[in-house]
Design a protein around this motif. Structure first.
Motif, short mmCIF file in Angstrom:
data_model
loop_
_atom_site.label_atom_id
_atom_site.label_comp_id
_atom_site.label_asym_id
_atom_site.label_seq_id
_atom_site.Cartn_x
_atom_site.Cartn_y
_atom_site.Cartn_z
N VAL A 225 -8.38 -2.90 0.26
CA VAL A 225 -7.54 -3.73 -0.62
C VAL A 225 -6.12 -3.85 -0.09
CG1 VAL A 225 -6.55 -3.90 -2.93
CG2 VAL A 225 -8.94 -3.24 -2.64
N PHE A 226 -5.56 -2.76 0.42
CA PHE A 226 -4.13 -2.74 0.77
C PHE A 226 -3.92 -3.00 2.27
CE2 PHE A 226 -3.78 0.44 -2.90
CZ PHE A 226 -3.48 -0.57 -3.80
N ASN A 227 -3.29 -4.12 2.56
CA ASN A 227 -2.80 -4.38 3.91
C ASN A 227 -1.31 -4.07 4.03
OD1 ASN A 227 -5.28 -5.36 5.03
ND2 ASN A 227 -4.97 -7.30 3.94
N ASP A 228 -0.63 -4.10 2.90
CA ASP A 228 0.80 -3.81 2.85
C ASP A 228 1.01 -2.30 2.90
OD1 ASP A 228 3.50 -3.66 2.46
OD2 ASP A 228 3.47 -4.48 0.41
N PRO A 229 1.72 -1.77 3.91
CA PRO A 229 1.94 -0.32 3.98
C PRO A 229 2.67 0.23 2.76
CG PRO A 229 2.51 -1.37 6.08
CD PRO A 229 2.27 -2.47 5.09
N GLY A 230 3.37 -0.61 2.03
CA GLY A 230 4.07 -0.14 0.85
C GLY A 230 3.16 0.30 -0.27
N TRP A 231 1.86 -0.06 -0.21
CA TRP A 231 0.91 0.33 -1.24
C TRP A 231 -0.12 1.34 -0.73
CZ3 TRP A 231 1.63 0.18 -6.09
CH2 TRP A 231 2.37 -0.86 -6.68
N TRP A 232 0.03 1.84 0.47
CA TRP A 232 -0.93 2.82 0.99
C TRP A 232 -0.93 4.08 0.14
CZ3 TRP A 232 0.27 2.56 6.95
CH2 TRP A 232 -0.30 1.38 7.46
N THR A 233 -2.12 4.61 -0.06
CA THR A 233 -2.27 5.89 -0.76
C THR A 233 -2.33 7.02 0.25
OG1 THR A 233 -4.67 5.62 -0.78
CG2 THR A 233 -3.46 4.81 -2.70
N ILE A 234 -2.42 8.25 -0.25
CA ILE A 234 -2.42 9.41 0.64
C ILE A 234 -3.57 9.39 1.64
CG2 ILE A 234 -2.90 11.90 0.63
CD1 ILE A 234 -0.04 11.44 0.36
N PRO A 235 -4.83 9.16 1.23
CA PRO A 235 -5.91 9.14 2.24
C PRO A 235 -5.70 8.08 3.31
CG PRO A 235 -6.82 9.35 0.03
CD PRO A 235 -5.37 9.05 -0.14
N VAL A 236 -5.26 6.89 2.91
CA VAL A 236 -5.01 5.84 3.90
C VAL A 236 -3.83 6.23 4.78
CG1 VAL A 236 -4.44 3.40 4.21
CG2 VAL A 236 -5.95 4.10 2.35
N GLY A 237 -2.80 6.83 4.18
CA GLY A 237 -1.65 7.26 4.98
C GLY A 237 -2.02 8.31 6.00
N VAL A 238 -2.89 9.24 5.64
CA VAL A 238 -3.34 10.26 6.60
C VAL A 238 -4.09 9.61 7.75
CG1 VAL A 238 -4.91 12.21 6.89
CG2 VAL A 238 -3.41 12.12 4.91
N GLN A 239 -4.95 8.64 7.44
CA GLN A 239 -5.70 7.96 8.49
C GLN A 239 -4.79 7.18 9.42
OE1 GLN A 239 -6.42 4.41 8.68
NE2 GLN A 239 -7.90 4.57 10.36
N GLN A 240 -3.83 6.48 8.86
CA GLN A 240 -2.90 5.71 9.68
C GLN A 240 -2.00 6.62 10.50
OE1 GLN A 240 -3.05 2.48 10.05
NE2 GLN A 240 -4.57 2.08 8.45
N PHE A 241 -1.56 7.71 9.90
CA PHE A 241 -0.71 8.66 10.62
C PHE A 241 -1.48 9.30 11.77
CE2 PHE A 241 1.47 12.65 11.40
CZ PHE A 241 2.80 12.30 11.33
N SER A 242 -2.74 9.62 11.54
CA SER A 242 -3.55 10.22 12.59
C SER A 242 -3.74 9.25 13.76
CB SER A 242 -4.92 10.63 12.03
OG SER A 242 -4.77 11.56 10.98
N GLY A 243 -3.89 7.97 13.44
CA GLY A 243 -4.02 7.00 14.52
C GLY A 243 -2.71 6.77 15.26
#
Length: 285
Positions: A225-243
């Motif tokens: 659902v979220f393409n805007d980084p301003g709405w990322w949740t913790i699980p999505v943030g962990v995945q993006q940070f890991s990448g």
């Protein structure tokens, strides 16, 4: 002598049984604690230390991995997003399920069991199967990059289990309580709001905790659902940070450990309510 030997044998068997249970609990706990402890210690290391000494203590301790995460505004924004979505989901799913569970438990009407069966069938519907039509539906409604695009589907998928739990609890309330309330001039909604909900507080607390935990751990739906980084949740943030920092393993481990702290803190506070609600639901009726 035979009685004494029998007692000793029973005591020995009981001790061996308790010892076996302790060994199983310790082994199961080790599978959980050891990886977390390894992640905590590895977060205090540099990448060079992880390569040369992966299982030893940090030398020196690198605290900047954790402080960088804690001072990051992106991390706290993700915590806020996850908290808002989890609380909104819990309020919506518990409110709707409480009213539906009350109707299914206290009212007799034609087709009640069939409708309840339809709700229970939702437990057999995998979330991954619905992700494509759900994405198309949310896009058509303009709910992409909108927290409602996560809150509403999470609440919908949380309804079956919550209704089942609350209906069973509501049915365990004696009918005499409702009759007494009716004789005192209490309407059906008044009985639900003033009497049934306060009595069902342990069950309400239990399903609220379950809804919040499920929402907090949801990764797939916010990712879609979220393409805007301003709405990322913790699980999505962990995945993006890991990448983003895939080559900096120590920093990634520190981020993962810090991301676990809010959920662990919430569970530590809500554990008594969760266990108490499950116990009350198991002993009623």
């Amino acid at each position: 002598m035979s009685r004494v030997s029998t007692r000793e044998r029973v005591r020995t068997e009981r001790r061996l049984r308790h010892l076996g249970l302790h060994v199983i609990v310790i082994a199961a706990g080790s599978f959980i604690v050891v990886p977390i402890l390894y992640g905590v210690l590895s977060g205090f290391k540099s990448n060079q230390q992880l390569s040369s000494n992966p299982f030893g203590l940090p030398s020196p301790w690198v605290a900047s991995n954790y402080t960088d995460v804690l001072l990051s505004p992106d991390f706290w924004r993700q915590v806020g997003n996850s908290t808002f979505i989890a609380v909104a989901t819990a309020v919506l799913v518990v409110g709707a399920s409480a009213m539906a569970g009350f109707v299914f438990a206290r009212f007799a009407f034609r087709g009640r069991e069939m409708m309840f069966t339809l709700f229970t069938m939702g437990l057999m519907f995998p979330f991954a199967v619905a992700i494509l039509p759900l994405f198309v539906l949310l896009r058509g409604l303009g709910l992409l990059d909108n927290p409602l695009g996560v809150i509403l589907p999470q609440a919908a998928f949380g309804l079956p289990m919550t209704i089942i739990i609350l209906r069973g609890f509501f049915r365990s309330i004696p009918g005499e309580v409702e009759e007494a309330a009716t004789l005192d001039g209490c309407s059906a909604f008044g009985f639900f709001w003033r009497i049934l909900l306060p009595m069902a507080r342990p069950a309400i607390a239990t399903v609220s905790v379950l809804a919040i935990v499920n929402s907090w751990n949801n990764f797939f739906l916010p990712l879609v659902v979220f393409n805007d980084p301003g709405w990322w949740t913790i699980p999505v943030g962990v995945q993006q940070f890991s990448g983003q920092y895939s080559s900096d393993t120590a920093r990634v481990l520190a981020y993962v450990i810090v991301a676990m702290i809010p959920a662990l803190a919430f569970y530590a506070v809500a554990e008594r309510q969760l266990v108490g609600g499950l116990t009350a639901g198991a002993t009623k009726g």
